[in-house]
Design a protein around this motif. Structure first.
Motif, PDB file in Angstrom:
ATOM      1  N   CYS A  39       0.831  -1.222   0.000  1.00  0.00           N
ATOM      2  CA  CYS A  39       0.000   0.000   0.000  1.00  0.00           C
ATOM      3  C   CYS A  39       0.858   1.261   0.000  1.00  0.00           C
ATOM      4  CB  CYS A  39      -0.906   0.028   1.229  1.00  0.00           C
ATOM      5  SG  CYS A  39      -2.208  -1.201   1.170  1.00  0.00           S
ATOM      6  N   GLU A  40       0.341   2.267  -0.693  1.00  0.00           N
ATOM      7  CA  GLU A  40       1.005   3.576  -0.753  1.00  0.00           C
ATOM      8  C   GLU A  40       0.196   4.648  -0.028  1.00  0.00           C
ATOM      9  OE1 GLU A  40       2.816   3.125  -5.201  1.00  0.00           O
ATOM     10  OE2 GLU A  40       0.718   2.668  -4.820  1.00  0.00           O
ATOM     11  N   LEU A  80       2.682   6.730  14.218  1.00  0.00           N
ATOM     12  CA  LEU A  80       2.003   6.585  12.916  1.00  0.00           C
ATOM     13  C   LEU A  80       2.736   7.377  11.845  1.00  0.00           C
ATOM     14  CD1 LEU A  80      -1.674   7.134  14.169  1.00  0.00           C
ATOM     15  CD2 LEU A  80      -0.629   4.936  13.516  1.00  0.00           C
ATOM     16  N   PHE A  81       3.145   8.593  12.221  1.00  0.00           N
ATOM     17  CA  PHE A  81       3.830   9.464  11.266  1.00  0.00           C
ATOM     18  C   PHE A  81       5.241   8.917  10.984  1.00  0.00           C
ATOM     19  CE2 PHE A  81       0.388  11.875  13.021  1.00  0.00           C
ATOM     20  CZ  PHE A  81      -0.064  12.652  11.978  1.00  0.00           C
ATOM     21  N   ASP A  82       5.872   8.356  12.026  1.00  0.00           N
ATOM     22  CA  ASP A  82       7.203   7.758  11.833  1.00  0.00           C
ATOM     23  C   ASP A  82       7.108   6.570  10.869  1.00  0.00           C
ATOM     24  OD1 ASP A  82       8.197   9.595  13.599  1.00  0.00           O
ATOM     25  OD2 ASP A  82       8.262   8.210  15.313  1.00  0.00           O
ATOM     26  N   PHE A  83       6.051   5.762  11.046  1.00  0.00           N
ATOM     27  CA  PHE A  83       5.871   4.595  10.167  1.00  0.00           C
ATOM     28  C   PHE A  83       5.663   5.055   8.727  1.00  0.00           C
ATOM     29  CE2 PHE A  83       4.012   1.005   8.101  1.00  0.00           C
ATOM     30  CZ  PHE A  83       4.438  -0.115   8.793  1.00  0.00           C
ATOM     31  N   SER A  84       4.844   6.089   8.598  1.00  0.00           N
ATOM     32  CA  SER A  84       4.578   6.636   7.265  1.00  0.00           C
ATOM     33  C   SER A  84       5.879   7.037   6.580  1.00  0.00           C
ATOM     34  CB  SER A  84       3.630   7.841   7.406  1.00  0.00           C
ATOM     35  OG  SER A  84       3.621   8.609   6.221  1.00  0.00           O
ATOM     36  N   ARG A  85       6.708   7.771   7.326  1.00  0.00           N
ATOM     37  CA  ARG A  85       7.966   8.284   6.755  1.00  0.00           C
ATOM     38  C   ARG A  85       8.910   7.132   6.418  1.00  0.00           C
ATOM     39  NH1 ARG A  85       8.882  11.508  10.708  1.00  0.00           N
ATOM     40  NH2 ARG A  85       7.512  13.042   9.768  1.00  0.00           N
ATOM     41  N   GLU A  86       9.022   6.201   7.363  1.00  0.00           N
ATOM     42  CA  GLU A  86       9.995   5.123   7.192  1.00  0.00           C
ATOM     43  C   GLU A  86       9.638   4.215   6.010  1.00  0.00           C
ATOM     44  OE1 GLU A  86      11.799   1.542   9.969  1.00  0.00           O
ATOM     45  OE2 GLU A  86      10.853   3.288  10.904  1.00  0.00           O
ATOM     46  N   HIS A  87       8.337   3.999   5.799  1.00  0.00           N
ATOM     47  CA  HIS A  87       7.933   3.013   4.789  1.00  0.00           C
ATOM     48  C   HIS A  87       7.296   3.637   3.544  1.00  0.00           C
ATOM     49  CE1 HIS A  87       9.018  -0.165   7.507  1.00  0.00           C
ATOM     50  NE2 HIS A  87       8.330   0.429   8.455  1.00  0.00           N
ATOM     51  N   ILE A  91      -0.830   8.428   4.992  1.00  0.00           N
ATOM     52  CA  ILE A  91      -1.942   8.003   5.858  1.00  0.00           C
ATOM     53  C   ILE A  91      -2.960   9.138   5.990  1.00  0.00           C
ATOM     54  CG2 ILE A  91      -0.637   6.322   7.232  1.00  0.00           C
ATOM     55  CD1 ILE A  91      -0.320   8.438   9.429  1.00  0.00           C
ATOM     56  N   THR A  92      -4.196   8.743   6.300  1.00  0.00           N
ATOM     57  CA  THR A  92      -5.206   9.728   6.671  1.00  0.00           C
ATOM     58  C   THR A  92      -6.067   9.121   7.771  1.00  0.00           C
ATOM     59  OG1 THR A  92      -7.176  10.947   5.954  1.00  0.00           O
ATOM     60  CG2 THR A  92      -6.556   9.069   4.600  1.00  0.00           C
ATOM     61  N   THR A 111      -1.484  12.813   5.032  1.00  0.00           N
ATOM     62  CA  THR A 111      -0.040  13.035   4.882  1.00  0.00           C
ATOM     63  C   THR A 111       0.406  12.676   3.467  1.00  0.00           C
ATOM     64  OG1 THR A 111       0.827  10.816   5.384  1.00  0.00           O
ATOM     65  CG2 THR A 111       0.256  12.225   7.276  1.00  0.00           C
ATOM     66  N   ASP A 112       1.611  13.118   3.143  1.00  0.00           N
ATOM     67  CA  ASP A 112       2.268  12.604   1.935  1.00  0.00           C
ATOM     68  C   ASP A 112       2.995  11.313   2.315  1.00  0.00           C
ATOM     69  OD1 ASP A 112       4.558  13.377   3.269  1.00  0.00           O
ATOM     70  OD2 ASP A 112       4.939  15.132   1.997  1.00  0.00           O
ATOM     71  N   ARG A 113       3.789  10.768   1.406  1.00  0.00           N
ATOM     72  CA  ARG A 113       4.444   9.486   1.696  1.00  0.00           C
ATOM     73  C   ARG A 113       5.689   9.670   2.558  1.00  0.00           C
ATOM     74  NH1 ARG A 113       4.666   5.792  -3.604  1.00  0.00           N
ATOM     75  NH2 ARG A 113       5.430   4.316  -2.034  1.00  0.00           N
ATOM     76  N   GLN A 114       5.951  10.920   2.943  1.00  0.00           N
ATOM     77  CA  GLN A 114       7.067  11.179   3.869  1.00  0.00           C
ATOM     78  C   GLN A 114       6.558  11.521   5.265  1.00  0.00           C
ATOM     79  OE1 GLN A 114       7.158  12.752   0.573  1.00  0.00           O
ATOM     80  NE2 GLN A 114       8.163  10.813   0.110  1.00  0.00           N
ATOM     81  N   GLY A 115       5.281  11.285   5.507  1.00  0.00           N
ATOM     82  CA  GLY A 115       4.735  11.511   6.848  1.00  0.00           C
ATOM     83  C   GLY A 115       4.489  12.968   7.199  1.00  0.00           C
ATOM     84  N   ASN A 116       4.509  13.852   6.215  1.00  0.00           N
ATOM     85  CA  ASN A 116       4.199  15.271   6.470  1.00  0.00           C
ATOM     86  C   ASN A 116       2.709  15.504   6.257  1.00  0.00           C
ATOM     87  OD1 ASN A 116       7.077  16.003   6.542  1.00  0.00           O
ATOM     88  ND2 ASN A 116       6.986  15.566   4.336  1.00  0.00           N
TER      89      ASN A 116
END
Ligand code: CDT
Length: 301
Positions: A39-40, A80-87, A91-92, A111-116
């Motif tokens: 998933c992206e 959650l944001f760390d996971f988003s950035r790392e992988h 997320i929403t 967020t974007d795919r960098q957790g921002n």
């Protein structure tokens, strides 16, 4: 092709006594499943971090405020944001937002795919009531605890796609989708907490409620040539049942993925954003076919 592998991360019941940390651990487990399935973007429900607290009547504002987040990310949600950035997974999710100025909103972030965080939406259509209602089997006090959102229905361009958000009851209003449709939306994400039974109408049960939920999302998708991803918080919360039925709907209005149960469950679909192009350039080419001279009544009181 502009493809996004999208996960709809349905959450099962969250009890009143469950901490944010417990819930975030469950969300991380779903994100790990989503990672394994490529998933992206992962969509979580409305008020994802807590029980659906508007069913509880509260008079003490300090107690009410314990259900709200004063900042995002915060300590509990940072993983959650760390996971988003790392992988590299956008997320929403929804949460109750208390602003520094003291405003209370039913909010979701993207967020974007960098957790921002790149987008924020505040629920516009607040169902329910303000005072304790003895005529209902249970309470739905969103109008007591939240103000209507003040941001309209914005869209954001990310992952080469025009993305918009709405929240729960918003999905029942055609204006929600059309305002985003007019901005060229290609993906609408939304979360919901929908009681399985109608508190004011005995006999309206889960089957009818699931039908109405899908009906609205399928119509919104088709009439605006957009993907719609609707994700439930489901299951029995302290004795009060919420329906499941999370779905991914394609721009032709077909359901392409549907949750089976009422627990934590991930549905996944590889969504081709170019599938939106046909509807947007033919039957729902708004610039060519809308007749706005006849629509004025929609925006009058
Ligand atoms: N959370 C939310 O908006 N739920 C509503 C229930 C309506 S009954 C007062 C919904 O439209 O699903």
């Amino acid at each position: 092709m502009r493809e996004i592998v999208i996960g709809g991360a349905q959450l099962g019941a969250i009890q009143k006594s469950d901490s944010r940390e417990t819930v975030v651990r469950r969300m991380l487990a779903l994100l790990e499943q989503a990672r394994q399935q490529g998933c992206e973007l992962v969509v979580f429900p409305e008020l994802a971090l807590t029980t659906f607290f508007p069913r509880w009547y509260m008079e003490d504002q300090r107690e009410v405020d314990t259900w709200f987040e004063r900042e995002m990310p915060n300590e509990a949600t940072r993983p959650l944001f760390d996971f988003s950035r790392e992988h590299g997974i956008a997320i929403t999710f929804g949460y109750a937002e208390l602003t520094p100025e003291g405003h209370h909103y039913n909010t979701s972030v993207l967020t974007d795919r960098q957790g921002n965080i790149i987008g924020k939406y505040r629920k516009v259509h607040l169902p329910g009531h303000v005072e304790f209602d003895t005529g209902r089997d249970f309470q739905h006090l969103e109008k007591r605890y939240f103000e209507p959102g003040d941001l309209g229905f914005p869209t954001w361009e990310n992952q080469d796609t025009v993305i918009g958000m709405c929240i729960c009851n918003d999905r029942r209003w055609p204006e929600t989708y059309r305002v985003m449709g007019l901005q060229g939306v290609e993906l609408v994400t939304l979360g919901y907490n929908t009681p399985s039974i109608n508190s004011q109408k005995r006999g309206e049960g889960e089957q009818q409620r699931l039908f109405h939920s899908e009906l609205c999302m399928q119509a919104g998708a088709y009439q605006n040539a957009t993907w719609v991803v609707g994700v439930a918080k489901a299951g029995v919360e302290d004795g009060f049942p919420l329906m499941g039925g999370s779905v991914i709907v394609d721009p032709n209005g077909f359901v392409v993925a549907r949750a089976k149960g009422q627990d934590d469950e991930l549905i996944v679909h590889r969504c081709d954003m170019d599938l939106c192009n046909f509807g947007k350039t033919t039957i729902f080419d708004f610039a060519r076919h809308r007749r706005i001279e006849h629509y004025g009544i929609i925006t009058r009181q």
